[in-house]
Design a protein around this motif. Structure first.
Motif, mmCIF file in Angstrom:
data_model
loop_
_atom_site.group_PDB
_atom_site.id
_atom_site.type_symbol
_atom_site.label_atom_id
_atom_site.label_comp_id
_atom_site.label_asym_id
_atom_site.label_seq_id
_atom_site.Cartn_x
_atom_site.Cartn_y
_atom_site.Cartn_z
ATOM 1 N N THR A 188 1.478 -1.511 -0.064
ATOM 2 C CA THR A 188 -0.138 0.281 -0.123
ATOM 3 C C THR A 188 1.115 1.413 -0.124
ATOM 4 O O THR A 188 1.473 1.599 0.911
ATOM 5 N N LEU A 189 0.339 2.008 -1.210
ATOM 6 C CA LEU A 189 0.946 2.997 -0.713
ATOM 7 C C LEU A 189 0.325 4.561 -0.632
ATOM 8 O O LEU A 189 -0.870 4.877 -1.087
ATOM 9 N N HIS A 190 0.384 5.334 0.589
ATOM 10 C CA HIS A 190 0.032 6.397 1.155
ATOM 11 C C HIS A 190 0.237 7.725 0.112
ATOM 12 O O HIS A 190 1.039 7.723 -0.559
ATOM 13 N N PRO A 191 -0.600 8.727 -0.034
ATOM 14 C CA PRO A 191 -0.217 10.241 -0.252
ATOM 15 C C PRO A 191 0.810 10.682 -0.187
ATOM 16 O O PRO A 191 1.548 10.404 0.773
ATOM 17 N N GLY A 192 1.299 11.112 -1.070
ATOM 18 C CA GLY A 192 2.295 12.143 -0.893
ATOM 19 C C GLY A 192 3.961 10.989 -1.394
ATOM 20 O O GLY A 192 4.930 11.570 -1.011
ATOM 21 N N VAL A 193 3.483 9.924 -1.954
ATOM 22 C CA VAL A 193 4.766 9.282 -1.774
ATOM 23 C C VAL A 193 5.561 9.104 -2.629
ATOM 24 O O VAL A 193 4.737 9.423 -3.758
ATOM 25 N N THR A 194 6.689 9.455 -2.543
ATOM 26 C CA THR A 194 7.486 9.591 -3.814
ATOM 27 C C THR A 194 8.642 8.692 -4.044
ATOM 28 O O THR A 194 9.800 8.309 -2.903
ATOM 29 N N LEU A 195 8.853 7.430 -5.229
ATOM 30 C CA LEU A 195 9.468 6.792 -5.103
ATOM 31 C C LEU A 195 10.696 7.443 -6.677
ATOM 32 O O LEU A 195 9.928 7.450 -7.486
ATOM 33 N N THR A 196 11.474 7.699 -6.564
ATOM 34 C CA THR A 196 13.054 7.931 -7.620
ATOM 35 C C THR A 196 13.800 7.192 -7.889
ATOM 36 O O THR A 196 14.752 6.791 -6.931
ATOM 37 N N GLY A 197 14.623 7.603 -8.637
ATOM 38 C CA GLY A 197 15.494 6.500 -9.955
ATOM 39 C C GLY A 197 14.704 4.913 -9.616
ATOM 40 O O GLY A 197 13.424 4.439 -9.742
ATOM 41 N N ILE A 254 11.535 7.746 -1.283
ATOM 42 C CA ILE A 254 12.317 6.375 -1.235
ATOM 43 C C ILE A 254 13.431 6.665 -2.716
ATOM 44 O O ILE A 254 12.798 6.841 -3.415
ATOM 45 N N THR A 255 14.989 6.469 -2.497
ATOM 46 C CA THR A 255 15.672 6.736 -3.373
ATOM 47 C C THR A 255 16.602 6.102 -4.344
ATOM 48 O O THR A 255 17.012 4.915 -2.476
ATOM 49 N N ASP A 256 16.803 5.149 -5.142
ATOM 50 C CA ASP A 256 17.318 4.130 -5.212
ATOM 51 C C ASP A 256 17.669 3.639 -4.265
ATOM 52 O O ASP A 256 19.011 2.648 -4.035
ATOM 53 N N SER A 257 16.488 2.565 -3.780
ATOM 54 C CA SER A 257 16.457 1.562 -1.788
ATOM 55 C C SER A 257 15.788 0.260 -2.444
ATOM 56 O O SER A 257 14.954 -0.201 -3.567
ATOM 57 N N LYS A 258 16.353 -0.620 -2.277
ATOM 58 C CA LYS A 258 15.206 -1.984 -1.803
ATOM 59 C C LYS A 258 14.529 -1.779 -0.488
ATOM 60 O O LYS A 258 15.531 -2.014 0.667
ATOM 61 N N ILE A 259 13.105 -2.065 -0.502
ATOM 62 C CA ILE A 259 12.212 -1.922 0.711
ATOM 63 C C ILE A 259 12.723 -3.510 0.782
ATOM 64 O O ILE A 259 11.338 -4.266 -0.069
ATOM 65 N N ASP A 260 12.324 -4.727 1.664
ATOM 66 C CA ASP A 260 11.243 -6.267 1.410
ATOM 67 C C ASP A 260 10.221 -6.632 2.494
ATOM 68 O O ASP A 260 9.801 -5.197 2.617
ATOM 69 N N ASP A 261 9.651 -7.924 1.498
ATOM 70 C CA ASP A 261 8.646 -7.537 2.170
ATOM 71 C C ASP A 261 7.866 -7.001 4.035
ATOM 72 O O ASP A 261 8.990 -7.705 4.579
ATOM 73 N N SER A 270 9.175 9.523 5.685
ATOM 74 C CA SER A 270 10.462 9.163 6.140
ATOM 75 C C SER A 270 11.433 9.602 5.255
ATOM 76 O O SER A 270 10.914 9.150 3.628
ATOM 77 N N VAL A 271 12.321 9.429 4.751
ATOM 78 C CA VAL A 271 13.341 9.576 4.021
ATOM 79 C C VAL A 271 14.545 8.173 3.886
ATOM 80 O O VAL A 271 15.137 7.551 4.695
ATOM 81 N N ILE A 272 14.676 7.617 2.414
ATOM 82 C CA ILE A 272 15.482 6.991 2.155
ATOM 83 C C ILE A 272 16.266 6.646 0.908
ATOM 84 O O ILE A 272 15.895 7.165 -0.039
ATOM 85 N N SER A 273 17.215 6.604 1.158
ATOM 86 C CA SER A 273 18.071 6.859 0.241
ATOM 87 C C SER A 273 19.250 5.805 -0.745
ATOM 88 O O SER A 273 20.280 5.639 0.650
ATOM 89 N N SER A 274 18.913 5.216 -1.437
ATOM 90 C CA SER A 274 20.983 4.886 -1.802
ATOM 91 C C SER A 274 21.207 3.285 -0.596
ATOM 92 O O SER A 274 22.269 3.253 -0.145
ATOM 93 N N SER A 275 19.638 2.102 0.077
ATOM 94 C CA SER A 275 19.806 1.570 0.881
ATOM 95 C C SER A 275 19.104 0.522 0.641
ATOM 96 O O SER A 275 18.261 0.604 -0.017
ATOM 97 N N THR A 276 19.709 -0.510 1.966
ATOM 98 C CA THR A 276 18.531 -1.089 1.532
ATOM 99 C C THR A 276 17.853 -1.945 3.092
ATOM 100 O O THR A 276 18.713 -1.712 4.234
#
Length: 453
Positions: free
Chosen positions: A274-283, A299-306, A313-319
């Motif tokens: 589920t993606l809530h309003p305002g979510v931004t996925l980049t790269g 979230i930018t250039d990252s992997k989020i598992d199940d 929050s802000v996540i960049s180039s991370s796993t």
């Protein structure tokens, strides 16, 4: 099937963009326009693609690399002149060539294939990709005879009143017999107000020579959007965003508010997320199944598992592993790795650090340049002091350690397995396993001090 080639026109500066960035490098849904086109050409499985470059040539080459060949247009003398620059690469080859503009980021591989297949099945010398426009103002109109055959393209300014009623428009994408394309281009003149050589003139030349010219109409007008200014750039962004969002919803992703959710073209999302309003996925973003991505998360250039949750929050180039909880208001900076069942709470910043399974930093901490083991507790306000003003150093916190509130760990330092750091301590030396470390001044109470004031 004939060999199939592509020519991508990407030499223009794009003055109407009023930008220092060359037109085809402007991003749409996080990716430069010309890269969108090159991706679709690649997906279409063509034998070779030539990109015609001019302004911003080095930047385009750096972006596309060896995926395409390059032809250089030193002077921008029109679309016909641009295609001519590819003759040294494609001129002697047999087959079919599609000519696309580098500023049409919504073109699909399926449409390229359909146009070329139509062209081959009709035995045409040239085929025009057309579309139906509800408001065709400004577009060239496709004129057909009573049998539906294309007789000409009439530009809007030259069209008669009845011709302006025609809604089938020229998209600027063409398919040609490769040999006949370059033969006709040599006959194109520049007797016009701009003194330029126009590719559409090839259509008239082929018609005069009695060659077959056909048209294939795409059912999706948005594919034809050409970007010449910021208004068109915005229209392309909106159209592609809607396309991307619809695709993922049909793949089993819940998007609460598609109009305010921004997913890059290279993102991949699992079912029941589920993606809530305002979510931004980049790269390049990969999100697993059954995740919840909360409002206004970036979230930018990252992997989020199940089954992980990320809130504001802000996540960049991370796993990020499985069943991880992040936020609200956390910042996961580049090169961070969070294993399964980790918790990173509100106002926690993690930079170039790893958290092993089950560890947590629940609130108000900075963890930089650190290796955090399993089942570690980082208390409120705990900090890895990684920078001495010149160099950065590593902090190691081994399995099962407990770091109390407001503890400062001065790197380089190791907190041993199962060790306990008392709240308020500033740790400068390694702590052995299973030890309690206290590094603070003893409390002194001065009784009746205030009553004497």
């Amino acid at each position: 099937m004939n060999d199939r080639y592509a020519v991508i026109l990407a030499a223009g500066q794009g003055k109407r963009m009023k930008s220092n960035l060359y037109k085809v490098l402007h991003p749409v849904c996080g990716k430069p326009m010309v890269e969108h086109v090159a991706d679709q050409v690649e997906r279409a499985g063509l034998s070779e693609a030539v990109t015609v470059i001019g302004h911003g040539a080095d930047a385009v080459k750096e972006l596309l690399g060896t995926r395409v060949s390059y032809a250089f247009q030193e002077e921008q003398l029109g679309t016909g002149h641009a295609v001519m620059q590819a003759e040294n690469i494609l001129g002697g080859k047999q087959g079919v060539t599609v000519v696309l503009c580098g500023d049409t980021p919504l073109i699909r591989a399926e449409t390229i294939q359909a146009l070329m297949s139509h062209h081959e099945s009709t035995g045409a010398s040239a085929s025009i990709l057309t579309a139906k426009a509800e408001d065709p103002t400004g577009y060239g109109r496709i004129i057909r005879d009573d049998n539906g055959h294309v007789t000409s393209i009439v530009e809007h300014k030259d069209a008669k009143m009845d011709e302006r009623e025609i809604k089938e428009i020229n998209t600027g994408t063409y398919c040609f017999d490769n040999q006949e394309l370059f033969s006709a281009l040599r006959k194109v003149g520049n007797e016009n107000a701009q003194g330029e050589y126009y590719l559409p003139d090839v259509i008239g030349i082929l018609k005069k020579e009695g060659k077959t010219v056909t048209a294939w109409q795409t059912p999706d007008f948005s594919e034809t959007i050409g970007v010449n200014d910021r208004v068109a750039l915005s229209a392309a962004e909106i159209a592609l965003r809607h396309r991307i969002n619809e695709h993922w919803m049909r793949q089993g992703v819940t998007i609460i508010d598609p109009d305010h959710t921004y997913i890059s073209a290279d993102s991949v999302i699992g079912t029941d997320t589920t993606l809530h309003p305002g979510v931004t996925l980049t790269g390049s973003v990969e999100i697993g199944s059954e995740c919840v991505i909360g409002p206004y998360t970036e979230i930018t250039d990252s992997k989020i598992d199940d089954q992980s949750q990320v809130r504001q929050s802000v996540i960049s180039s991370s796993t990020v592993g499985k069943q991880v909880k992040i936020g609200p208001f956390a910042h996961i900076r580049p090169e961070s790795v969070l294993a399964d069942d980790v918790k990173i709470g509100n106002f926690v910043e993690v930079k170039k650090s790893s958290f092993d399974k089950g560890s947590k930093a629940s609130h108000l901490s900075y963890i930089g340049d650190a290796e955090v083991g399993q089942e570690v507790n980082m208390g409120c306000g705990s900090i890895t002091v990684n920078y001495d003003g010149k160099d950065k150093f590593l902090t190691r916190i081994e399995d099962g350690a407990f770091v109390g509130c407001n503890a400062n760990l001065i790197a380089p330092v190791t907190v041993g397995k199962g060790a306990y750091v008392a709240a308020g301590s500033t740790i400068t030396d390694d702590i052995p396993s299973q030890s309690l470390s206290i590094a603070r001044a003893r409390q002194t109470n001065k009784e009746d001090y205030m009553s004497n004031k």
